[in-house]
Design a protein around this motif. Structure first.
Motif, PDB file in Angstrom:
ATOM      1  N   VAL A  14      -2.504   6.060  14.345  1.00  0.00           N
ATOM      2  CA  VAL A  14      -2.624   4.626  14.106  1.00  0.00           C
ATOM      3  C   VAL A  14      -1.723   4.245  12.944  1.00  0.00           C
ATOM      4  N   LEU A  15      -0.893   3.242  13.156  1.00  0.00           N
ATOM      5  CA  LEU A  15      -0.060   2.681  12.100  1.00  0.00           C
ATOM      6  C   LEU A  15      -0.639   1.321  11.748  1.00  0.00           C
ATOM      7  N   VAL A  16      -1.061   1.167  10.502  1.00  0.00           N
ATOM      8  CA  VAL A  16      -1.635  -0.083  10.028  1.00  0.00           C
ATOM      9  C   VAL A  16      -0.540  -0.834   9.278  1.00  0.00           C
ATOM     10  N   VAL A  17      -0.319  -2.090   9.685  1.00  0.00           N
ATOM     11  CA  VAL A  17       0.764  -2.885   9.115  1.00  0.00           C
ATOM     12  C   VAL A  17       0.193  -4.191   8.584  1.00  0.00           C
ATOM     13  N   GLY A  18       0.705  -4.629   7.466  1.00  0.00           N
ATOM     14  CA  GLY A  18       0.339  -5.935   6.942  1.00  0.00           C
ATOM     15  C   GLY A  18      -0.379  -5.873   5.618  1.00  0.00           C
ATOM     16  N   SER A  19      -0.740  -7.051   5.154  1.00  0.00           N
ATOM     17  CA  SER A  19      -1.365  -7.165   3.838  1.00  0.00           C
ATOM     18  C   SER A  19      -2.742  -6.522   3.792  1.00  0.00           C
ATOM     19  N   ILE A  20      -3.343  -6.247   4.934  1.00  0.00           N
ATOM     20  CA  ILE A  20      -4.643  -5.559   4.933  1.00  0.00           C
ATOM     21  C   ILE A  20      -4.554  -4.212   4.224  1.00  0.00           C
ATOM     22  N   CYS A  21      -3.388  -3.611   4.239  1.00  0.00           N
ATOM     23  CA  CYS A  21      -3.204  -2.309   3.579  1.00  0.00           C
ATOM     24  C   CYS A  21      -3.454  -2.395   2.073  1.00  0.00           C
ATOM     25  N   ASP A  22      -3.236  -3.579   1.495  1.00  0.00           N
ATOM     26  CA  ASP A  22      -3.386  -3.741   0.045  1.00  0.00           C
ATOM     27  C   ASP A  22      -4.804  -3.467  -0.427  1.00  0.00           C
ATOM     28  N   GLY A  23      -5.789  -3.763   0.401  1.00  0.00           N
ATOM     29  CA  GLY A  23      -7.175  -3.605  -0.016  1.00  0.00           C
ATOM     30  C   GLY A  23      -7.839  -2.336   0.474  1.00  0.00           C
ATOM     31  N   LEU A  24      -7.097  -1.454   1.098  1.00  0.00           N
ATOM     32  CA  LEU A  24      -7.682  -0.239   1.661  1.00  0.00           C
ATOM     33  C   LEU A  24      -7.491   0.957   0.734  1.00  0.00           C
TER      34      LEU A  24
END
Length: 142
Positions: A14-24
């Motif tokens: 799974v490749l997670v892209v976007g600003s959601i990565c900032d809070g993970l």
């Protein structure tokens, strides 16, 4: 959660892209997760994608990221909320149940007919609501 109980044993990456990565917290995820963060140009990422998974459970407005993936003819496995802001026909496939979401994700990767069905329904959605013809008709009647 979908990944742990349903997809991990299948070795899905799974490749997670976007600003959601900032809070993970990256350490909280399996080694098959990769985090790209904000990506200005998505072309190369979309070219690598076999399926776009959209496990969206909150939000408002139009799902522009969903429409972007659909417009690139990528099969999209999404929750009903991933398609917010659109008028879905009764036969449109979305997957709110985690088990069904995982099954659809695997099916889109392993069954070309299922992947094509997702592409076709996405194209039909764009054509019926977001095409230039639809826009012209709406503007003419305004």
């Amino acid at each position: 959660m979908v990944y742990e109980p349903f997809l991990k044993a299948k070795g899905i990456t799974v490749l997670v892209v976007g600003s959601i990565c900032d809070g993970l917290q990256v350490d909280d995820f399996d080694e098959n997760f990769y985090f790209a963060g904000h990506a200005g140009n998505l072309d190369s990422l979309y070219n690598l994608a076999k399926v776009a998974i959209l496990p969206i459970i909150e939000g408002a407005g139009l799902g522009i990221k969903t429409l972007d993936a659909i417009s690139r003819e990528i099969p999209c496995v999404g929750t009903s909320l991933a398609f917010r802001g659109t008028r879905l026909c009764p036969s449109f496939a979305f997957f709110d149940d985690p088990h069904e979401f995982a099954t659809a994700t695997l099916e889109s990767l392993n069954n070309p007919r299922f992947a094509q069905m997702l592409r076709t329904q996405g194209s039909a959605l764009l054509d019926s609501q977001f095409s230039l013809k639809h826009y012209d008709e709406a503007m003419s009647s305004a």
